[in-house]
Design an enzyme around this catalytic site. Structure first.
Site, PDB file in Angstrom:
ATOM      1  CG  ASN A  13      -1.716   1.257   1.382  1.00 44.62           C
ATOM      2  OD1 ASN A  13      -1.766   2.076   0.461  1.00 44.62           O
ATOM      3  ND2 ASN A  13      -2.354   1.432   2.535  1.00 44.62           N
ATOM      4  CD1 TRP A  14       3.910   1.292  -2.712  1.00 44.71           C
ATOM      5  CD2 TRP A  14       3.856   2.422  -4.649  1.00 44.71           C
ATOM      6  NE1 TRP A  14       4.829   0.721  -3.561  1.00 44.71           N
ATOM      7  CE2 TRP A  14       4.814   1.386  -4.751  1.00 44.71           C
ATOM      8  CE3 TRP A  14       3.645   3.259  -5.750  1.00 44.71           C
ATOM      9  CZ2 TRP A  14       5.568   1.181  -5.914  1.00 44.71           C
ATOM     10  CZ3 TRP A  14       4.384   3.046  -6.913  1.00 44.71           C
ATOM     11  CH2 TRP A  14       5.332   2.016  -6.986  1.00 44.71           C
ATOM     12  CE  LYS A  15      -0.039   3.176   4.720  1.00 46.63           C
ATOM     13  NZ  LYS A  15       0.088   3.235   6.157  1.00 46.63           N
ATOM     14  CG  HIS A  99      -5.688   2.036   5.214  1.00 44.10           C
ATOM     15  ND1 HIS A  99      -5.219   2.950   6.131  1.00 44.10           N
ATOM     16  CD2 HIS A  99      -4.699   1.119   5.049  1.00 44.10           C
ATOM     17  CE1 HIS A  99      -4.000   2.589   6.495  1.00 44.10           C
ATOM     18  NE2 HIS A  99      -3.661   1.485   5.856  1.00 44.10           N
ATOM     19  CD  GLU A 101      -2.687   5.492   6.735  1.00 47.31           C
ATOM     20  OE1 GLU A 101      -2.693   5.541   5.484  1.00 47.31           O
ATOM     21  OE2 GLU A 101      -1.778   4.938   7.383  1.00 47.31           O
ATOM     22  CD  GLU A 171      -3.404  -2.388   7.243  1.00 46.82           C
ATOM     23  OE1 GLU A 171      -2.307  -2.670   6.735  1.00 46.82           O
ATOM     24  OE2 GLU A 171      -3.981  -1.304   7.052  1.00 46.82           O
ATOM     25  N   GLY A 177       2.686   2.272  10.678  1.00 44.01           N
ATOM     26  CA  GLY A 177       3.651   3.358  10.515  1.00 44.01           C
ATOM     27  C   GLY A 177       4.384   3.730  11.793  1.00 44.01           C
ATOM     28  CB  SER A 217       5.375  -1.933  11.745  1.00 40.44           C
ATOM     29  OG  SER A 217       5.013  -0.586  11.986  1.00 40.44           O
ATOM     30  N   GLY A 238       2.899  -1.171   4.176  1.00 39.07           N
ATOM     31  CA  GLY A 238       3.031   0.253   3.850  1.00 39.07           C
ATOM     32  C   GLY A 238       4.473   0.602   3.552  1.00 39.07           C
ATOM     33  N   GLY A 239       5.160   1.152   4.543  1.00 44.01           N
ATOM     34  CA  GLY A 239       6.521   1.651   4.382  1.00 44.01           C
ATOM     35  C   GLY A 239       7.470   0.718   3.630  1.00 44.01           C
TER      36      GLY A 239
END
Ligand code: 13P
Length: 257
Positions: A13-15, A99, A101, A171, A177, A217, A238-239
């Site tokens: 997930n590049w966000k 998600h 966010e 999640e 993150g 993470s 993500g990251g």
């Protein structure tokens, strides 16, 4: 993972990261590293504007493309929004729904999540439905009830025969993150409880076949241990999905025969 009954899926997930030129550079770099994973499906969920290029660029490396959100209507007066149908026509296969966010910053509710799940399925996309508790909720001891509620609300009205298109991603918000991963035991416990909820709703056969991912993470160091849990069938990353070497390492961990 349990490949006998269900697919293993590693999804990035590049966000809101990577421009078009950065997307091209990533594709170039990962092409030789990744090879052709045989035992797991690899997905990259990228910003809307990068989707057409990503579909083209990653075709060769067999990476399926996903979107990070969609609207619940197929068309209409919704300035700035993108429908599931529009994504489907671009060659998108997966779409992340709900998600944390989006729940936190854009008023996504269990009600809109449910409508979006229906829209995605209607358009022929695979929704990756995100659920997860906050730290306060975990400390209150209501994690299991909350997750069960989120899963039930998201899937309301979804018939059993559509469930093979649905992916659930657990999640925990406190792990996203933050560099703070849920322990393999914590993640496994919740993923198992999600399968129990699905079993109650749809029966054992459907529950056994549903892919349940962990996200929060997940990285090159902890992926193998998380993926070794029988009810964790992949990751939503993500990251670490922004770095070709890290993402490849996670895919390799999931691609063990
Ligand atoms: P991180 O891997 O950066 O914690 O993000 C997880 C996530 O939100 C994936 O959807």
């Amino acid at each position: 993972m349990n490949r006998r009954y269900r697919k293993t899926i590693i999804a990035g997930n590049w966000k809101m990261n990577k421009t078009l030129s950065e997307t091209r550079a990533f594709a170039e770099e990962i092409k030789d590293m990744l090879g052709r994973p045989k035992w797991c499906e690899v997905v990259l969920c990228v910003p809307y504007v990068n989707i057409p290029a990503a579909v083209r660029l990653f075709k060769e490396s067999r990476i399926a493309i996903g979107a990070e959100n969609c609207h619940y209507e197929s068309h209409g007066a919704y300035t700035g929004e993108v429908s599931a149908e529009m994504l489907k026509e671009l060659g998108v296969k997966y779409v992340i729904i709900g998600h944390s966010e989006r729940r936190q910053y854009y008023n996504e509710t269990d009600f809109t999540v449910n409508k979006k799940v229906h829209a995605a399925l209607e358009a022929g996309l695979h929704p990756i439905v995100c659920v997860g508790e906050s730290l306060e909720q975990r400390e209150l001891g209501v994690t299991m009830e909350l997750i069960a509620y989120q899963v039930k609300a998201a899937l309301a009205g979804v018939p059993a025969d559509k469930m093979r298109h649905v992916v659930i991603a657990y999640e925990p918000i406190w792990a996203i993150g933050t560099g703070k991963t849920a322990t393999a035991e914590q993640a496994a416990e919740v993923c198992e409880s999600i399968r129990v909820v699905i079993r109650k709703l749809y029966g054992a056969r459907v529950a056994r076949a549903v892919t349940i991912q962990y996200g929060g993470s997940m990285n090159a160091k902890n992926a193998a241990e998380l993926l070794a849990q029988p009810d964790i069938d992949g990751g939503l990353i993500g990251g670490a999905s922004l770095k070709p070497a890290d993402f490849t390492s996670i895919v390799n961990d999931a691609n063990q025969e």
